[in-house]
Design an enzyme around this catalytic site. Sequence first.
Site, PDB file in Angstrom:
ATOM      1  N   ASP A  54       3.626  12.950   1.050  1.00  0.00           N
ATOM      2  CA  ASP A  54       2.599  12.270   1.851  1.00  0.00           C
ATOM      3  C   ASP A  54       2.066  13.168   2.963  1.00  0.00           C
ATOM      4  OD1 ASP A  54       2.231   9.738   0.867  1.00  0.00           O
ATOM      5  OD2 ASP A  54       2.921   8.729   2.678  1.00  0.00           O
ATOM      6  N   GLU A  79      -1.389   7.777   8.812  1.00  0.00           N
ATOM      7  CA  GLU A  79      -0.177   7.090   9.228  1.00  0.00           C
ATOM      8  C   GLU A  79       0.935   8.077   9.598  1.00  0.00           C
ATOM      9  OE1 GLU A  79       1.166   4.561   6.137  1.00  0.00           O
ATOM     10  OE2 GLU A  79       2.577   3.503   7.419  1.00  0.00           O
ATOM     11  N   ASP A 153      -5.502   8.119   3.875  1.00  0.00           N
ATOM     12  CA  ASP A 153      -4.230   7.644   3.317  1.00  0.00           C
ATOM     13  C   ASP A 153      -3.858   8.623   2.210  1.00  0.00           C
ATOM     14  OD1 ASP A 153      -2.011   6.435   2.312  1.00  0.00           O
ATOM     15  OD2 ASP A 153      -2.852   4.415   2.341  1.00  0.00           O
ATOM     16  N   ILE A 155      -1.311   9.143   0.162  1.00  0.00           N
ATOM     17  CA  ILE A 155      -0.902   8.556  -1.124  1.00  0.00           C
ATOM     18  C   ILE A 155      -0.762   7.059  -0.909  1.00  0.00           C
ATOM     19  CG2 ILE A 155       0.915   8.407  -2.895  1.00  0.00           C
ATOM     20  CD1 ILE A 155       1.492  11.349  -2.428  1.00  0.00           C
ATOM     21  N   ASP A 156      -1.729   6.310  -1.387  1.00  0.00           N
ATOM     22  CA  ASP A 156      -1.632   4.856  -1.270  1.00  0.00           C
ATOM     23  C   ASP A 156      -0.885   4.338  -2.491  1.00  0.00           C
ATOM     24  OD1 ASP A 156      -2.225   2.283  -0.056  1.00  0.00           O
ATOM     25  OD2 ASP A 156      -3.493   1.952  -1.796  1.00  0.00           O
ATOM     26  N   THR A 158       2.601   4.078  -2.528  1.00  0.00           N
ATOM     27  CA  THR A 158       3.700   5.043  -2.673  1.00  0.00           C
ATOM     28  C   THR A 158       4.812   4.486  -3.569  1.00  0.00           C
ATOM     29  OG1 THR A 158       4.215   4.299  -0.444  1.00  0.00           O
ATOM     30  CG2 THR A 158       3.573   6.572  -0.681  1.00  0.00           C
ATOM     31  N   ASP A 318      -6.258   2.187   4.749  1.00  0.00           N
ATOM     32  CA  ASP A 318      -6.275   1.577   3.409  1.00  0.00           C
ATOM     33  C   ASP A 318      -7.693   1.178   2.993  1.00  0.00           C
ATOM     34  OD1 ASP A 318      -3.459   1.486   2.833  1.00  0.00           O
ATOM     35  OD2 ASP A 318      -3.270  -0.202   4.217  1.00  0.00           O
TER      36      ASP A 318
HETATM   37  C1  2IP Z   1       0.328   0.012   0.999  1.00  0.00           C
HETATM   38  C2  2IP Z   1       0.082  -0.147  -0.472  1.00  0.00           C
HETATM   39  C3  2IP Z   1       0.563  -1.495  -0.882  1.00  0.00           C
HETATM   40  C4  2IP Z   1      -0.252  -2.576  -0.205  1.00  0.00           C
HETATM   41  C5  2IP Z   1      -0.203  -2.377   1.287  1.00  0.00           C
HETATM   42  C6  2IP Z   1      -0.577  -0.964   1.712  1.00  0.00           C
HETATM   43  O1  2IP Z   1       0.092   1.339   1.384  1.00  0.00           O
HETATM   44  O2  2IP Z   1      -1.261  -0.026  -0.816  1.00  0.00           O
HETATM   45  O3  2IP Z   1       0.509  -1.567  -2.256  1.00  0.00           O
HETATM   46  O4  2IP Z   1       0.297  -3.808  -0.549  1.00  0.00           O
HETATM   47  O5  2IP Z   1      -1.104  -3.267   1.873  1.00  0.00           O
HETATM   48  O6  2IP Z   1      -0.452  -0.823   3.092  1.00  0.00           O
HETATM   49  P1  2IP Z   1      -0.172  -4.630  -1.838  1.00  0.00           P
HETATM   50  O7  2IP Z   1       0.056  -3.756  -3.041  1.00  0.00           O
HETATM   51  O8  2IP Z   1       0.662  -5.858  -1.802  1.00  0.00           O
HETATM   52  O9  2IP Z   1      -1.615  -4.890  -1.626  1.00  0.00           O
HETATM   53  P2  2IP Z   1       1.224   2.525   1.223  1.00  0.00           P
HETATM   54  O10 2IP Z   1       1.702   2.541  -0.174  1.00  0.00           O
HETATM   55  O11 2IP Z   1       0.419   3.736   1.612  1.00  0.00           O
HETATM   56  O12 2IP Z   1       2.301   2.181   2.217  1.00  0.00           O
HETATM   57 CA    CA Z   2      -1.686   2.710   2.160  1.00  0.00          CA
END
Ligand code: 2IP
Ligand code: CA
Length: 401
Positions: A54, A79, A153, A155-156, A158, A318
């Site tokens: 990340d 972040e 972000d 790697i969203d 993760t 995000d």
């Molecule tokens: C997270 C990731 C999660 C999401 C959450 C984000 O970011 O995208 O999947 O939750 O809101 O903050 P959900 O999948 O329930 O929507 P990261 O993986 O960067 O922590």
């Molecule tokens: Ca994210």
Amino acid sequence: MSDILRELLCVSEKAANIARACRQQEALFQLLIEEKKDGERNKKFAVDFKTLADVLVQEVIKQNMENKFPGLGKKIFGEESNEFTNDLGEKIMLRLCPREEETAELLSKVLNGNKLASEALAKVVHQDVTFTDPTLDLIKINIPQDVLGIWVDPIDSTYQYIKGSADIKSNRGIFPSGLQCVTILIGVYDIQTGVPLMGVINQPFVSQDLSTLRWKGQCYWGLSYLGTNIHSLQPPISKQNSAMQSQLTDDTSSELEFSHLFSAVISTSEKEPVRAALSRVCGRRVFQAAGAGYKSLCVVQGLVDFYIFSEDTTFKWDSCAAHAILRAMGGGMIDLKECLERNPFTGLDLPQLVYHVENEGAAGVDRWANKGGLIAYRSRKQLETFLSLLIQHLAPVDTCT
Ligand code: 2IP
Ligand code: CA
């Protein structure tokens, strides 16, 4: 086209290469696998490798942009912090060095001497990438650098990146989980108004070649600035949705008749009252998927009409990238709670999410939470009809606790 956008696309591609390398190169993949052991922290290495990947991606984006546009690096926010402490108690600032060997040396300090992994990572970090898209050359536009801020972000999703199933089947094109839900998100906003101006969503894992096991990715972008709106999906969206759109404009006599034409994607953690209301409005066309970035991408791609989320656990990094792309397409991303509180048909402007101010009284990451939840949409007309139906079907509950 904005030189900044062109460069962001290039660095997002480099970031995607790093993300793919960590999954595909044995020396690196082993480190990610370590993360799978439940309840047991990775004791072998100074940092968990997921965090390192990340931070590395974030630093690559920052430093590449700073090199091309001096002064821009310090306006890139995300972040992660790039400071690590290794097992010897040494504080290490992770950064890209001018030469590959130097970067490898620095990485090996964070990875407690794992040479193989450090060299593999340094190699991909220093590899040149190119990115071409003919649509990019259609318009010449210059956005002054001093009004820009950038949310990244690296790697969203993760969790999906680490768990990373490669063989999840999609449901009408939407992946409920798996590597396809991983995205790299870069959103550029105006620091004075908070309005998103440019967005890049890079999806590193779209399809896998079954003989080489190599992944191919896909990159989406949009720009919306002073009346210029341009994006990578022109001409837009699927036939299915344009058909739906024309029904929507042709027939306004019976809302319920065509209401089931709406579709939405939601989080696995969405609350029951919202789910119940949505299934009344969309019938069976409510899909679950992982990743805030991926769900927004589903709206951008026209796979669903809306991404709706009633909780406060998405953040500016995000949403900013997808918000900019959706704006370029004529849509947007709005605060759900505010929408439900004030009737959307009073002629007021929609409560679009903004990116330049912290939440008052909040601490840590919550300063940058989208605290009223969100709805992402492509068409304002569809949104208005959808919202009126949703409000009718939502029992008078507080959706955002
Ligand atoms: C997270 C990731 C999660 C999401 C959450 C984000 O970011 O995208 O999947 O939750 O809101 O903050 P959900 O999948 O329930 O929507 P990261 O993986 O960067 O922590
Ligand atoms: Ca994210």
